[in-house]
Scaffold this motif. Sequence first.
Motif, PDB file in Angstrom:
ATOM      1  N   TRP A 347     -81.942  24.908 -66.055  1.00  0.00           N
ATOM      2  CA  TRP A 347     -82.671  23.884 -66.803  1.00  0.00           C
ATOM      3  C   TRP A 347     -81.717  22.992 -67.606  1.00  0.00           C
ATOM      4  CZ3 TRP A 347     -83.325  29.180 -67.203  1.00  0.00           C
ATOM      5  CH2 TRP A 347     -82.672  29.800 -68.261  1.00  0.00           C
ATOM      6  N   GLY A 348     -80.420  23.157 -67.417  1.00  0.00           N
ATOM      7  CA  GLY A 348     -79.460  22.361 -68.186  1.00  0.00           C
ATOM      8  C   GLY A 348     -79.408  20.915 -67.701  1.00  0.00           C
ATOM      9  N   GLU A 349     -78.995  20.035 -68.616  1.00  0.00           N
ATOM     10  CA  GLU A 349     -78.900  18.603 -68.292  1.00  0.00           C
ATOM     11  C   GLU A 349     -77.950  18.371 -67.114  1.00  0.00           C
ATOM     12  OE1 GLU A 349     -77.854  14.505 -70.668  1.00  0.00           O
ATOM     13  OE2 GLU A 349     -77.815  16.381 -71.791  1.00  0.00           O
ATOM     14  N   GLU A 350     -76.883  19.183 -67.069  1.00  0.00           N
ATOM     15  CA  GLU A 350     -75.894  19.030 -66.001  1.00  0.00           C
ATOM     16  C   GLU A 350     -76.514  19.342 -64.633  1.00  0.00           C
ATOM     17  OE1 GLU A 350     -72.366  21.344 -66.628  1.00  0.00           O
ATOM     18  OE2 GLU A 350     -71.609  20.961 -64.604  1.00  0.00           O
ATOM     19  N   MET A 351     -77.290  20.427 -64.561  1.00  0.00           N
ATOM     20  CA  MET A 351     -77.906  20.796 -63.278  1.00  0.00           C
ATOM     21  C   MET A 351     -78.910  19.745 -62.825  1.00  0.00           C
ATOM     22  SD  MET A 351     -76.760  23.429 -61.778  1.00  0.00           S
ATOM     23  CE  MET A 351     -78.028  24.134 -60.756  1.00  0.00           C
ATOM     24  N   VAL A 352     -79.677  19.214 -63.792  1.00  0.00           N
ATOM     25  CA  VAL A 352     -80.658  18.182 -63.432  1.00  0.00           C
ATOM     26  C   VAL A 352     -79.925  16.944 -62.917  1.00  0.00           C
ATOM     27  CG1 VAL A 352     -82.444  16.622 -64.318  1.00  0.00           C
ATOM     28  CG2 VAL A 352     -82.425  19.024 -65.042  1.00  0.00           C
ATOM     29  N   ALA A 353     -78.885  16.516 -63.638  1.00  0.00           N
ATOM     30  CA  ALA A 353     -78.173  15.288 -63.257  1.00  0.00           C
ATOM     31  C   ALA A 353     -77.501  15.454 -61.892  1.00  0.00           C
ATOM     32  CB  ALA A 353     -77.137  14.941 -64.320  1.00  0.00           C
ATOM     33  N   GLN A 409     -80.237   7.372 -60.759  1.00  0.00           N
ATOM     34  CA  GLN A 409     -79.008   6.690 -61.185  1.00  0.00           C
ATOM     35  C   GLN A 409     -78.837   6.778 -62.700  1.00  0.00           C
ATOM     36  OE1 GLN A 409     -79.984   2.917 -59.282  1.00  0.00           O
ATOM     37  NE2 GLN A 409     -78.265   3.187 -57.870  1.00  0.00           N
ATOM     38  N   ALA A 410     -79.943   6.580 -63.428  1.00  0.00           N
ATOM     39  CA  ALA A 410     -79.855   6.616 -64.893  1.00  0.00           C
ATOM     40  C   ALA A 410     -79.371   7.991 -65.361  1.00  0.00           C
ATOM     41  CB  ALA A 410     -81.218   6.295 -65.508  1.00  0.00           C
ATOM     42  N   GLU A 411     -79.901   9.050 -64.746  1.00  0.00           N
ATOM     43  CA  GLU A 411     -79.552  10.395 -65.231  1.00  0.00           C
ATOM     44  C   GLU A 411     -78.130  10.786 -64.822  1.00  0.00           C
ATOM     45  OE1 GLU A 411     -82.739  13.283 -64.890  1.00  0.00           O
ATOM     46  OE2 GLU A 411     -83.652  12.190 -66.543  1.00  0.00           O
ATOM     47  N   VAL A 412     -77.698  10.308 -63.660  1.00  0.00           N
ATOM     48  CA  VAL A 412     -76.329  10.610 -63.217  1.00  0.00           C
ATOM     49  C   VAL A 412     -75.331   9.873 -64.110  1.00  0.00           C
ATOM     50  CG1 VAL A 412     -74.693  10.377 -61.308  1.00  0.00           C
ATOM     51  CG2 VAL A 412     -77.048  11.101 -60.851  1.00  0.00           C
ATOM     52  N   ALA A 413     -75.595   8.585 -64.349  1.00  0.00           N
ATOM     53  CA  ALA A 413     -74.697   7.809 -65.218  1.00  0.00           C
ATOM     54  C   ALA A 413     -74.685   8.407 -66.624  1.00  0.00           C
ATOM     55  CB  ALA A 413     -75.144   6.351 -65.263  1.00  0.00           C
ATOM     56  N   ARG A 414     -75.849   8.809 -67.098  1.00  0.00           N
ATOM     57  CA  ARG A 414     -75.945   9.368 -68.457  1.00  0.00           C
ATOM     58  C   ARG A 414     -75.068  10.612 -68.592  1.00  0.00           C
ATOM     59  NH1 ARG A 414     -81.526  11.414 -69.143  1.00  0.00           N
ATOM     60  NH2 ARG A 414     -82.078   9.219 -69.078  1.00  0.00           N
TER      61      ARG A 414
END
Length: 422
Positions: A347-353, A409-414
């Motif tokens: 559930w981490g931001e890294e896994m989602v991105a 794209q937004a989440e990967v760039a973030r």
Amino acid sequence: MRTIDDFTRPLEYLSPLDDPLGMIVREWAETYVIPNRRRFDEDWKDHRLIEPAFKRLMGELGLQRVLFPEDLGGWGLGRSNYAGTSSYRLFEEVARADSGMAVAFGVVFWPLVMICMEPHVNRELCEEFAPIFCSTPEPRFAANAMTEPQGGADIENMEIVKGSTIQTTAVLDGDEWVINGHKLWPTNSGGVCNLFGVVCTTNPGSEDPNDFAFIFVPADTPGVTQGPPYEKAGMAADKNGDIWFENVRVPKHYRAHGPGLDLMYFKEVITFGNLGSIAFVGGSMMNVYERLYQFVNQETYRGKPLKEHDAVAGVLADIAKDIEIIRIVGYQYARMIDRPDLYGPRWGEEMVAKGRAYKYWACDRAMEDVGKAMNLMSLYGADRDWDVEKHWRDLKIVQLWMGGKQLCQAEVARWFFECQTL
Ligand SMILES: Cc1cc2nc3c(=O)[nH]c(=O)nc-3n(C[C@H](O)[C@H](O)[C@H](O)COP(=O)(O)OP(=O)(O)OC[C@H]3O[C@@H](n4cnc5c(N)ncnc54)[C@H](O)[C@@H]3O)c2cc1C
């Protein structure tokens, strides 16, 4: 003769179940789906042809039970360390035959990720809902109701929007939640759903993670209305429609985990959504490869099979190269899901991105490649008997859902560039 099994799987870390399960699903696909799928498009509303195939896969072979604990009639996948890799294989095999069936099948588990996965199993809710799926040979469907009329991408854009646009409300009244709202598009809606997982807010407009609530609602609860299925470009086996919740009352303990934790574990649902999407793309492209292989061997130009011409071979290489890499990337993400000790929480931001990155990359490659395959096949590319146009229509849908490319794209760039405002 080369087959789809010549594309690389990471053999050193697959579960012993991977091949036997994969072969069971392949046999099912070749018996129940591939001979009939040409007629599935016309069956989008009634599912007269589609339903028996679901019944065989999910009810009789029992694959709708896999996530639940063994002592409740499930197969215990949620407690294993191969939920990611086994799901990837299952979804890829189903999608090779029909990615609409693959998403309908995959979404049965999607809301259940909230309560069936270690380390956050909600035993009480597993006991409550296991009988729906584990005690019948009939197919049973779950749905993950996020998208609303005002937008779907915003609701998934949790790091920035933080649930503040959710308009489906959950109000605690004694020991019951009272739910009101309108959802659109969930896979397995359109009249077939048995159990909804509903994304709600306990305080409209709030950005407080504690106000995000994920609440289970059996579809036969008074006040739940499912509209008819939409007619869409492809994926006839997946029914999507409107759902209205009008003063729907469910017990307080139907909330998955409670303040803060619902939002946290919901990000794992997004991770699995991206894994599934990559597998659906990979599975569809496996079948595009099979159909194209047949075509370029049997069609001739100036006395030689099409594949023996330089210009054609270059295009075939481009397509095969992408299919090979999609499978490797998909399994890598599956393995990251299975090894949180190495890659961090699901559930981490890294896994989602990273899931968003792989998903939109796979969709982009597949859309370009299926177009190239159709160009090579010329008028047969558009001929429904060759199936490639079916995958073209279905693949486009995978590219559009879950917030579309822009949210990816937004989440990967973030994540990679540490954007602060996107
Ligand atoms: C076959 C199918 C199955 C589906 N299954 C489900 C399901 O199981 N559950 C469910 O809840 N929904 C489901 N959906 C809905 C789907 O996930 C949404 O359609 C999707 O998330 C986009 O939401 P939207 O259509 O409301 O578009 P919007 O959110 O209104 O977005 C409109 C446009 O704005 C872009 N956009 C959004 N945010 C940004 C941003 N921050 N920056 C730049 N551009 C942005 C989007 O990419 C899109 O192009 C499904 C849809 C389909 C077609």
